[in-house]
Write a protein that holds these residues in place. Sequence first.
Motif, short mmCIF file in Angstrom:
data_model
loop_
_atom_site.label_atom_id
_atom_site.label_comp_id
_atom_site.label_asym_id
_atom_site.label_seq_id
_atom_site.Cartn_x
_atom_site.Cartn_y
_atom_site.Cartn_z
N GLN A 72 0.84 -1.08 -0.12
CA GLN A 72 -0.03 0.08 -0.01
C GLN A 72 0.76 1.29 0.00
O GLN A 72 0.58 2.28 -0.69
CB GLN A 72 -0.80 0.22 1.07
N MET A 73 1.95 1.18 0.54
CA MET A 73 2.90 2.30 0.81
C MET A 73 3.46 2.57 -0.75
O MET A 73 3.68 3.70 -1.06
CB MET A 73 4.07 2.11 1.87
N ALA A 74 3.74 1.47 -1.35
CA ALA A 74 4.37 1.82 -2.75
C ALA A 74 3.28 2.47 -3.71
O ALA A 74 3.47 3.31 -4.44
CB ALA A 74 4.70 0.40 -3.19
N ASN A 75 1.98 2.01 -3.51
CA ASN A 75 1.08 2.68 -4.26
C ASN A 75 0.73 4.06 -3.66
O ASN A 75 0.57 5.00 -4.60
CB ASN A 75 -0.37 1.94 -4.23
N ASN A 76 0.89 4.52 -2.59
CA ASN A 76 0.66 5.77 -2.06
C ASN A 76 1.70 6.70 -2.46
O ASN A 76 1.73 7.99 -2.96
CB ASN A 76 0.49 5.83 -0.49
N LEU A 77 3.05 6.15 -2.56
CA LEU A 77 4.26 6.85 -2.68
C LEU A 77 4.19 7.11 -4.37
O LEU A 77 4.86 8.49 -4.76
CB LEU A 77 5.56 6.10 -2.60
N GLU A 78 3.58 6.49 -5.17
CA GLU A 78 3.64 6.67 -6.63
C GLU A 78 2.62 7.85 -6.75
O GLU A 78 2.90 8.81 -7.69
CB GLU A 78 3.31 5.59 -7.56
N LEU A 79 1.49 7.85 -6.16
CA LEU A 79 0.52 8.72 -6.35
C LEU A 79 0.98 10.30 -5.72
O LEU A 79 0.73 11.32 -6.29
CB LEU A 79 -0.81 8.63 -5.78
N THR A 80 1.76 9.96 -4.65
CA THR A 80 2.18 11.32 -4.24
C THR A 80 3.20 12.08 -5.07
O THR A 80 3.38 13.12 -4.91
CB THR A 80 2.81 11.08 -2.65
N ILE A 81 4.17 11.43 -5.31
CA ILE A 81 5.38 11.89 -6.21
C ILE A 81 4.81 12.51 -7.30
O ILE A 81 5.08 13.73 -7.64
CB ILE A 81 6.20 10.73 -6.50
N GLU A 82 3.98 11.99 -8.12
CA GLU A 82 3.08 12.62 -9.26
C GLU A 82 2.57 13.95 -8.71
O GLU A 82 2.60 14.93 -9.48
CB GLU A 82 2.02 11.50 -9.89
N GLU A 83 1.81 13.85 -7.76
CA GLU A 83 1.19 15.04 -7.16
C GLU A 83 2.37 16.33 -6.85
O GLU A 83 2.06 17.45 -7.11
CB GLU A 83 0.23 14.77 -5.84
N LEU A 84 3.31 15.48 -6.14
CA LEU A 84 4.36 16.70 -5.83
C LEU A 84 4.98 17.44 -6.86
O LEU A 84 5.54 18.49 -7.09
CB LEU A 84 5.41 16.11 -4.80
#
Length: 704
Positions: free
Chosen positions: A427-439
């Motif tokens: 789940q952390m990997a999924n969240n990190l991918e989304l967060t990096i795109e938003e950042l």
Amino acid sequence: MSLQSKLIAIASLSIIIICFLGIKIVEDSYDNYKRALSIEEMIDLSDDISHLVHEMQKERGLSAAFIISGADVFRERLVNQRVKTTKVFKEFEHVFYKNIDSYDNEIKERIKKILSMYKDNIDLKRMLIINESIDVFEVIDFFTKINDEFLSNLLYLSKISNNPEITNDLIAFNNLLLLKDRLGLERAIGSIVLVWNFSDESIFRFKEVATSIEIYKDNFYFYLSLENRQYFKEKIQSSKLAYVDELIEKFINWNGRDNIDIRPMYWFDSTTKKINFYQEQNLFFIKQLKKDVFNYKNKSKSELILLSIIMISSILIFTIFTYLTQKRILKSLHNFKIGLLSFFDYLNQKSEKIEVLNESTNDEFASMSKIVNKNIETTKKNLDEDKAVLNEAIVIIKEFEKGNLHQRLTSEISNPILNELKNILNQMANNLELTIEELQHTNEEYEVSLDNLKKTQTQLIESEKMASLGGLVAGVAHEINTPVGIGITGSSHFLEMTDKLKKLYDSDNMGEDDFEDYLNSSVDLAKLINLNLSKAAELVKSFKQIAVDQTSEEKRTFALEKYLNELLLSIGNVLKRTELEVDIQCDSNIKIYSYPGLLSQIITNLIMNSIIHGYDEIKQGKIIIDIKVIDENLVISYKDDGKGIPSENLLKIFDPFFTTNRENGGSGLGLNIIYNIITKQLNGTIKCKSNEPVGTEFLITFKI
């Protein structure tokens, strides 16, 4: 012998109980001994307090007798008693501070407070007494208050003791001293009544004291032991002071109408004998008290030594017994330890092999080893499975560190904790991918906004500078308009006069008077035109220099006072709309090599800031600009007497875009421009302080 039997032998309940009780008893005994030592010190302190109170009691009685009689015999006795009281007080103070570390904290603070109260007031009281310029009851109350404060400490001492007999003796001793002190009050008030004042208040206070004497006497007897009670009763019965009690009885039964036929000196000396009798009993009692405390201390010490010997012996026996028993079980423990260490080495990855525990011993360790061996086997199997999962998780985490977020844990895991870790990691990997795109997207927006903001700030600062220059142009244009207009009017009139004279001349009608009038008028007009055109030229010259300075930002040498006066001239149009006075205090000899344009912007912005914010409600006041050269630094003190700056705004006034006048078009860049000029271009400092609601000061310093 089984392990259970060995443990029972080692942890023998009876010995543990004996040791525990022994330690507790020794601790209690030691506390008793320490308390006995403390009580012994406090008894000595009580003796010293008793002695000091006795002397102050005598001074109180003599002071009262002297004030109401003025007799020389009392004056002489009072002077002698003062010397003795002072000596006893100094001795008490010396002993108290010498032994102060051994006293209870509360006792220390209480006595220090009493000593201070006595020393701060005694000299004044004594002077008023000897001059007979103080109320006698004020004197009595002063000494009585100090005595009561001292004696209250004795009652506090009784709380320290845990020995009922000593506690009762201390309470009895306190009541004895209070009884003796009230006898002194009885003597003093009786002297007042006999010599001077048969008032209802005096008689009432006398009867009140007599009542308190009986109360303290009853309390004294109540807390005494039977032996001491009998002793004191016999002493009082054989004291031969019955005649004193008869004198006192006359006061108590006085009907308020007839005078009491008692001579004051006879009363004073008679009651003094009774006080001295109780002082002798006080000395006897303190000796008895010291003797009882001494016996109590020795008894506590003996108990402490005896119990310590018993306790040490018990511990020694317990230690020997434990050592012998422990020696017998060491071998079994050693074998068990070797097996467990082997398992722990495997767990800590220090070894790849696990040795099973020794199951051949003939004690409880054999049964424990069988159970442990079975659990070791199961644990090893689970650990091998979990290790594989953890290794895979480590690989994925390392990929995360490199920025590769596409891998996931896919193994089937039976361990619930590791299974939860798997879910969290995925789940952390999924969240990190989304967060990096938003950042990344947000960062791009922030960079654009920041670039626009910097451009806007630069434009606003330049606009602020040009607005300042535009205001300067408008002001100078207004100022030039007057002298130029006068010059034009004068020159027009001069042309008319010349044309008129020419016509007269052409028609051959010009007389001598006409020519003289023309000459006189032309001189006046020429002077007027020259004066106003010179004034306009001076204004233009000042404007040109200041305008060039503000736009070029070049260094040059200039006279500071002259330049500032030219600056004020250029903004005269703005100042004329107010009733402000600007006072420049500067040595005319100061010449500096610096940036005149920057200095012009600083002074202009400060004056405009004062007009807009400091004098927005009242248009009159005074601005003082004080300039000095100190240690190669130019120090400018700018002060106005406007309404000041609120304290909550002082820390924000130099921030860009901070303004309290935005509704009227304020940009919030004026003071920010000043701050940047001083700190960045002139490498100086600026400080602001304000005494709201009146006055603001700016202190500017920079190298020249």
